[in-house]
Motif scaffolding. Structure first.
Motif, PDB file in Angstrom:
ATOM      1  N   GLU A   1     -68.446   3.647 -10.901  1.00  0.00           N
ATOM      2  CA  GLU A   1     -68.499   4.422  -9.847  1.00  0.00           C
ATOM      3  C   GLU A   1     -68.825   3.796  -8.387  1.00  0.00           C
ATOM      4  N   TYR A   2     -69.379   2.570  -8.801  1.00  0.00           N
ATOM      5  CA  TYR A   2     -70.097   1.888  -7.486  1.00  0.00           C
ATOM      6  C   TYR A   2     -68.751   1.257  -6.999  1.00  0.00           C
ATOM      7  N   ALA A   3     -68.158   0.446  -7.979  1.00  0.00           N
ATOM      8  CA  ALA A   3     -66.763  -0.095  -7.353  1.00  0.00           C
ATOM      9  C   ALA A   3     -65.651   0.801  -6.773  1.00  0.00           C
ATOM     10  N   ARG A   4     -65.679   2.100  -7.269  1.00  0.00           N
ATOM     11  CA  ARG A   4     -64.849   3.149  -6.903  1.00  0.00           C
ATOM     12  C   ARG A   4     -65.234   3.385  -5.223  1.00  0.00           C
ATOM     13  N   GLU A   5     -66.446   3.603  -5.255  1.00  0.00           N
ATOM     14  CA  GLU A   5     -66.940   3.872  -3.767  1.00  0.00           C
ATOM     15  C   GLU A   5     -66.656   2.979  -2.854  1.00  0.00           C
ATOM     16  N   HIS A   6     -66.808   1.622  -3.360  1.00  0.00           N
ATOM     17  CA  HIS A   6     -66.613   0.435  -2.462  1.00  0.00           C
ATOM     18  C   HIS A   6     -65.277  -0.236  -2.273  1.00  0.00           C
ATOM     19  N   ASN A   7     -64.462   0.725  -2.780  1.00  0.00           N
ATOM     20  CA  ASN A   7     -62.816   0.112  -2.941  1.00  0.00           C
ATOM     21  C   ASN A   7     -62.837  -1.351  -3.376  1.00  0.00           C
ATOM     22  N   LEU A   8     -63.461  -1.462  -4.432  1.00  0.00           N
ATOM     23  CA  LEU A   8     -63.455  -2.868  -5.429  1.00  0.00           C
ATOM     24  C   LEU A   8     -62.372  -2.684  -6.685  1.00  0.00           C
ATOM     25  N   LYS A   9     -61.912  -3.738  -6.831  1.00  0.00           N
ATOM     26  CA  LYS A   9     -61.162  -3.603  -8.124  1.00  0.00           C
ATOM     27  C   LYS A   9     -62.234  -4.277  -9.167  1.00  0.00           C
ATOM     28  N   VAL A  10     -61.818  -3.954 -10.364  1.00  0.00           N
ATOM     29  CA  VAL A  10     -62.743  -4.442 -11.484  1.00  0.00           C
ATOM     30  C   VAL A  10     -61.975  -5.405 -12.534  1.00  0.00           C
ATOM     31  N   ILE A  11     -62.740  -6.601 -12.942  1.00  0.00           N
ATOM     32  CA  ILE A  11     -62.437  -7.435 -14.077  1.00  0.00           C
ATOM     33  C   ILE A  11     -63.281  -6.980 -15.087  1.00  0.00           C
TER      34      ILE A  11
ATOM     35  N   ALA B   1     -70.341 -10.219 -11.413  1.00  0.00           N
ATOM     36  CA  ALA B   1     -70.233 -11.318 -10.505  1.00  0.00           C
ATOM     37  C   ALA B   1     -69.390 -10.824  -9.573  1.00  0.00           C
ATOM     38  N   LYS B   2     -69.167 -11.614  -8.514  1.00  0.00           N
ATOM     39  CA  LYS B   2     -68.047 -11.344  -7.105  1.00  0.00           C
ATOM     40  C   LYS B   2     -67.219 -12.403  -7.289  1.00  0.00           C
ATOM     41  N   PRO B   3     -66.361 -12.614  -7.957  1.00  0.00           N
ATOM     42  CA  PRO B   3     -65.604 -13.962  -7.792  1.00  0.00           C
ATOM     43  C   PRO B   3     -64.623 -14.105  -6.684  1.00  0.00           C
ATOM     44  N   GLU B   4     -64.432 -13.020  -6.154  1.00  0.00           N
ATOM     45  CA  GLU B   4     -63.563 -12.880  -4.702  1.00  0.00           C
ATOM     46  C   GLU B   4     -64.022 -11.670  -4.099  1.00  0.00           C
ATOM     47  N   GLU B   5     -63.439 -11.892  -2.831  1.00  0.00           N
ATOM     48  CA  GLU B   5     -63.731 -10.661  -1.811  1.00  0.00           C
ATOM     49  C   GLU B   5     -62.908  -9.195  -2.543  1.00  0.00           C
ATOM     50  N   GLY B   6     -63.449  -8.206  -2.735  1.00  0.00           N
ATOM     51  CA  GLY B   6     -62.932  -6.968  -3.099  1.00  0.00           C
ATOM     52  C   GLY B   6     -63.093  -6.756  -4.696  1.00  0.00           C
ATOM     53  N   VAL B   7     -63.617  -7.806  -5.322  1.00  0.00           N
ATOM     54  CA  VAL B   7     -63.546  -7.710  -6.858  1.00  0.00           C
ATOM     55  C   VAL B   7     -64.832  -7.762  -7.479  1.00  0.00           C
ATOM     56  N   LEU B   8     -65.222  -7.009  -8.469  1.00  0.00           N
ATOM     57  CA  LEU B   8     -66.450  -6.997  -9.289  1.00  0.00           C
ATOM     58  C   LEU B   8     -66.144  -7.511 -10.692  1.00  0.00           C
TER      59      LEU B   8
ATOM     60  N   LEU C   1     -59.008   1.155 -11.172  1.00  0.00           N
ATOM     61  CA  LEU C   1     -59.864   0.089 -10.907  1.00  0.00           C
ATOM     62  C   LEU C   1     -59.483  -1.069 -11.228  1.00  0.00           C
ATOM     63  N   ILE C   2     -58.922  -1.076 -12.459  1.00  0.00           N
ATOM     64  CA  ILE C   2     -58.695  -2.420 -13.227  1.00  0.00           C
ATOM     65  C   ILE C   2     -57.699  -3.509 -12.430  1.00  0.00           C
TER      66      ILE C   2
END
Length: 93
Positions: free
Chosen positions: A62-72, A29-36, A91-92
């Protein structure tokens, strides 16, 4: 074993197409901008213990890293994977 994993953005998941029309998946899910938020990992019983869940999780990270996303990590399998792979700690969220 390497599996072909595709990103199905429409369904917010990464999917491994397997034999007999079966699929393994990691949903997000994408609960907010920049977060996966990695919410759910599923591997059919016949494929468990063969590394498919780890490949799905690594692909999502790896997808999160490539797209500069933080992960929950809402999914327990992802939480366990992250504890075993310190290279993804940055990433966390």
């Amino acid at each position: 074993m390497k599996y072909e994993i595709i990103h199905e953005e429409k369904y917010q998941q990464f999917t491994a197409k397997l034999e007999d029309d079966e699929e393994g998946e990691i949903a997000y899910a994408k609960p907010e901008e920049g977060v996966l938020n990695l919410t759910h990992t599923f591997v059919p019983e016949a494929y468990r213990g063969k590394g498919l869940a780890q490949e799905l999780i690594a692909t999502a990270l790896e997808y999160a890293r490539e797209h500069n996303l933080k992960v929950i990590a809402s999914c327990e399998a992802v939480q366990k994977y992250l504890k075993q792979h310190p290279e993804y700690q940055d990433l966390i969220r």
